[in-house]
Design an enzyme around this catalytic site. Sequence first.
Site, PDB file in Angstrom:
ATOM      1  N   LYS A 155      -6.782  82.388  71.804  1.00  0.00           N
ATOM      2  CA  LYS A 155      -7.422  81.090  72.005  1.00  0.00           C
ATOM      3  C   LYS A 155      -8.035  80.548  70.711  1.00  0.00           C
ATOM      4  O   LYS A 155      -7.815  79.383  70.350  1.00  0.00           O
ATOM      5  CB  LYS A 155      -8.497  81.216  73.079  1.00  0.00           C
ATOM      6  CG  LYS A 155      -9.317  79.960  73.299  1.00  0.00           C
ATOM      7  CD  LYS A 155     -10.579  80.252  74.072  1.00  0.00           C
ATOM      8  CE  LYS A 155     -11.542  81.076  73.244  1.00  0.00           C
ATOM      9  NZ  LYS A 155     -12.862  81.233  73.891  1.00  0.00           N
ATOM     10  N   THR A 156      -8.803  81.376  70.014  1.00  0.00           N
ATOM     11  CA  THR A 156      -9.491  80.898  68.809  1.00  0.00           C
ATOM     12  C   THR A 156      -8.489  80.469  67.745  1.00  0.00           C
ATOM     13  O   THR A 156      -8.693  79.479  67.033  1.00  0.00           O
ATOM     14  CB  THR A 156     -10.416  81.998  68.248  1.00  0.00           C
ATOM     15  OG1 THR A 156     -11.330  82.407  69.274  1.00  0.00           O
ATOM     16  CG2 THR A 156     -11.207  81.493  67.062  1.00  0.00           C
ATOM     17  N   ASP A 175     -14.949  74.321  73.723  1.00  0.00           N
ATOM     18  CA  ASP A 175     -14.517  75.700  73.953  1.00  0.00           C
ATOM     19  C   ASP A 175     -15.304  76.294  75.132  1.00  0.00           C
ATOM     20  O   ASP A 175     -16.377  75.797  75.492  1.00  0.00           O
ATOM     21  CB  ASP A 175     -14.769  76.519  72.683  1.00  0.00           C
ATOM     22  CG  ASP A 175     -14.113  77.892  72.751  1.00  0.00           C
ATOM     23  OD1 ASP A 175     -13.255  78.112  73.623  1.00  0.00           O
ATOM     24  OD2 ASP A 175     -14.472  78.756  71.917  1.00  0.00           O
ATOM     25  N   GLU A 176     -14.769  77.373  75.717  1.00  0.00           N
ATOM     26  CA  GLU A 176     -15.399  78.066  76.855  1.00  0.00           C
ATOM     27  C   GLU A 176     -15.783  77.075  77.945  1.00  0.00           C
ATOM     28  O   GLU A 176     -16.890  77.106  78.499  1.00  0.00           O
ATOM     29  CB  GLU A 176     -16.646  78.850  76.380  1.00  0.00           C
ATOM     30  CG  GLU A 176     -16.368  79.882  75.295  1.00  0.00           C
ATOM     31  CD  GLU A 176     -15.585  81.092  75.804  1.00  0.00           C
ATOM     32  OE1 GLU A 176     -15.223  81.109  76.996  1.00  0.00           O
ATOM     33  OE2 GLU A 176     -15.325  82.004  75.012  1.00  0.00           O
ATOM     34  N   GLN A 216     -12.167  83.592  84.086  1.00  0.00           N
ATOM     35  CA  GLN A 216     -13.271  84.247  83.383  1.00  0.00           C
ATOM     36  C   GLN A 216     -14.579  83.480  83.547  1.00  0.00           C
ATOM     37  O   GLN A 216     -15.494  83.612  82.727  1.00  0.00           O
ATOM     38  CB  GLN A 216     -12.935  84.418  81.901  1.00  0.00           C
ATOM     39  CG  GLN A 216     -11.736  85.307  81.646  1.00  0.00           C
ATOM     40  CD  GLN A 216     -11.517  85.583  80.172  1.00  0.00           C
ATOM     41  OE1 GLN A 216     -12.260  86.336  79.528  1.00  0.00           O
ATOM     42  NE2 GLN A 216     -10.492  84.973  79.610  1.00  0.00           N
ATOM     43  N   ARG A 243     -10.863  93.670  78.896  1.00  0.00           N
ATOM     44  CA  ARG A 243     -11.456  94.068  77.608  1.00  0.00           C
ATOM     45  C   ARG A 243     -10.737  95.305  77.056  1.00  0.00           C
ATOM     46  O   ARG A 243     -10.855  95.621  75.886  1.00  0.00           O
ATOM     47  CB  ARG A 243     -12.936  94.422  77.757  1.00  0.00           C
ATOM     48  CG  ARG A 243     -13.884  93.367  78.302  1.00  0.00           C
ATOM     49  CD  ARG A 243     -13.765  92.051  77.617  1.00  0.00           C
ATOM     50  NE  ARG A 243     -12.877  91.172  78.349  1.00  0.00           N
ATOM     51  CZ  ARG A 243     -12.389  90.025  77.883  1.00  0.00           C
ATOM     52  NH1 ARG A 243     -12.694  89.646  76.659  1.00  0.00           N
ATOM     53  NH2 ARG A 243     -11.589  89.273  78.601  1.00  0.00           N
TER      54      ARG A 243
END
Length: 720
Positions: free
Chosen positions: A35-36, A222-223, A253, A595
């Site tokens: 994503k980043t 973002d997020e 998420q 994770r």
Amino acid sequence: MRQEDILEGLNKQQLEAVTSTEGPMLLLAGAGSGKTRVITHRIAYGLQQGTFRADQVLAVTFTNKAAGEMRERISNLSRVDFNRHWVKTFHSACAAILRREAPAFNYPRDFTIYDTRDQTALIKDILKKTGGSLANSTPAAILNKISRAQDSLLGPGDLKPRFDGDMQHEQLTAVYRIYQERLQEAKALDFGDLIFQTVRLFEEQEEILEKWRTRFPYLLIDEFQDTNKAQYTLMKQLAKKSRNVCVVGDDDQSIYSWRGADIHNIRSFQKDFQEAKIIRLEQNYRSTPQILEIASSVISNNNERMSKTLWSQLEKGPGAVYLETEDDREEAEAIAGGIRELAEQDTAFPDIAVFYRTNFQSRTIEECLMQREIPYRVIGSVRFYERKEVKDLLAYLRLAVNPYDAQAFERAASVPPRGIGARTRALLREKAAAGRDLITACEQSIAEGSIKGKRTVSGLKNLLLCLRAVQDAASVKDAVARGMEKSGLMQHYAEEEQRLGDLHELHAAADSFAADSPDEGLGEFLNRIALLGEMDKTDSATGVNLMTLHNAKGLEFDTVFIAGMEEGLFPHYLSADEQRRLEEERRLFYVGITRAKQRLLLSAASRRFSFGRTSYNEPSRFLNEIPESLCEKRGGAFLRTPRLRAAKPHKNTPEATVTEDQSSPGFREGERVSHPRYGEGVITRRTGPEVVARVQVAFRERSCLFLERYSNLTSLEKEE
């Protein structure tokens, strides 16, 4: 930088997301999907193509660290110094806007921003003056209510009873109103106000909104799944005309509804920007295909989601391992043992993480890690015995054992607040330093009239007398329970579940100590806690990572342990009966699973002492959502793998009668044995000294625990 360099290495979906720089976009970025990279390359590509200038972009993320990293990566990619441009958090962006527009709402440009300490002091002062039914509420609980109201764009006059919880509506409204008035008098804003007041300013003064719309025609959020109503409204205000807004997030998420995040913002975006392009990033670059299949199998049980399926080109790995233990102590020992074995196989401690649903679970895990000299660090919290509420209760217990303990007295006299000032406490300590205990010091001060507030000091003396009687309790467990009751801490922290959980967990530690050392008293228990602190001299910076599942988001580790996979704990009992909350618990599990890069190890305890009682728990329903082919159930240990699987470890443990003087025939872990009733098995674990042993054996159908003092170890025969 050339266009080819910016686009190099992007997959098909990433490429589409990077090059589609005009119009609204909803970018559903699955866990570990880069994503980043997509965000930074998208901005760099737009700059390179001349679609927008750097000063026309407002990019918003949720942490200062993430914003700093984004600025650096954009600068390196675009060869444009982005450090002076607007990549900010919501709060810092709004603070900057409000400072420029301060005269419009009668504030100076250098207004103060109150931090948590300032807010707490203000609420304490308001409560002192208003009293009422909120006088016994903690400032933290009241501030949380005010913050949630601000997130929902509700001022004091807009509050509804649903915001009150167990607080009286009129009292909360009054405190909120006075709180806002006091902030205005001080020309100050708190963090919630920064966004709230910016939205209000834009609503009331169209020309100011139009100025900022013109300033930033290109937005990136973002997020996005973590945004609340105020943040979503701000985004909509700025993007309404240009429509050049890209929101990036993953509804799978969304795990922060308890602090205002609204998963429905993703669906609202589709309604408010119906022409938006939706792109799913589904290729995962982090985890093995097996871990992703587990995650997808679990999250597919949620109804309220936009479908996506993660996949990976990485090499295959093992499935999950599930260990069902007898109690939380055995669970913690198994985790510590698994970590030690991983270390022996050259896995670095920082590459290992242990997740749990609630903070109180860390206590037994921390103790077992310390006993094995395994370094660790607690992420997002402090170590169990260093937590404020734990230290508060320990201070009372120390005073019960030693009425001369001036340091413990200082803490106990202050929490909960008793109206005893620092000067009075100092005078009492001086008298105690002259060889008197603190009870005598209180009595003499009252008799001499040398101290103000005789009534409060008399109350303190009576409390100290009650604490002295704590030592007369039948057991250490009962002594700690009395201390919890007499101290007033249970009422003081009544509205803070996490702190209450930690107090109860200290009670659980006392229960465990009493079981292991029935002849020892409260003083020995306190000494043991002090020694645990002395044992922990390892370098935590290079240690195993311990954290709640909420703090795990955004991180990755080679090996992940998830402890406490039990009904009532995970999913949490407050969420189990409501579909919306249950789905968020499942998303939390999904975050924990994703994770892990290589190994996923799950555990549950059949019996757990928590919140003052022993609970007998069924395994979490989430475990049933993992395909059997991808989750191996074991008994005894995570990694010392018996070739025989245990169906129901530790439940209905068979015991045979035997005299106490029989000795162990020297059984060792990994040895094959046979039993006349259960057949062939493998010793998965042996604990205890040679004379009093405890041996765990995995048979084909079950796992059995044999205690030397009570079970006939001689009925086990070694296989050649």
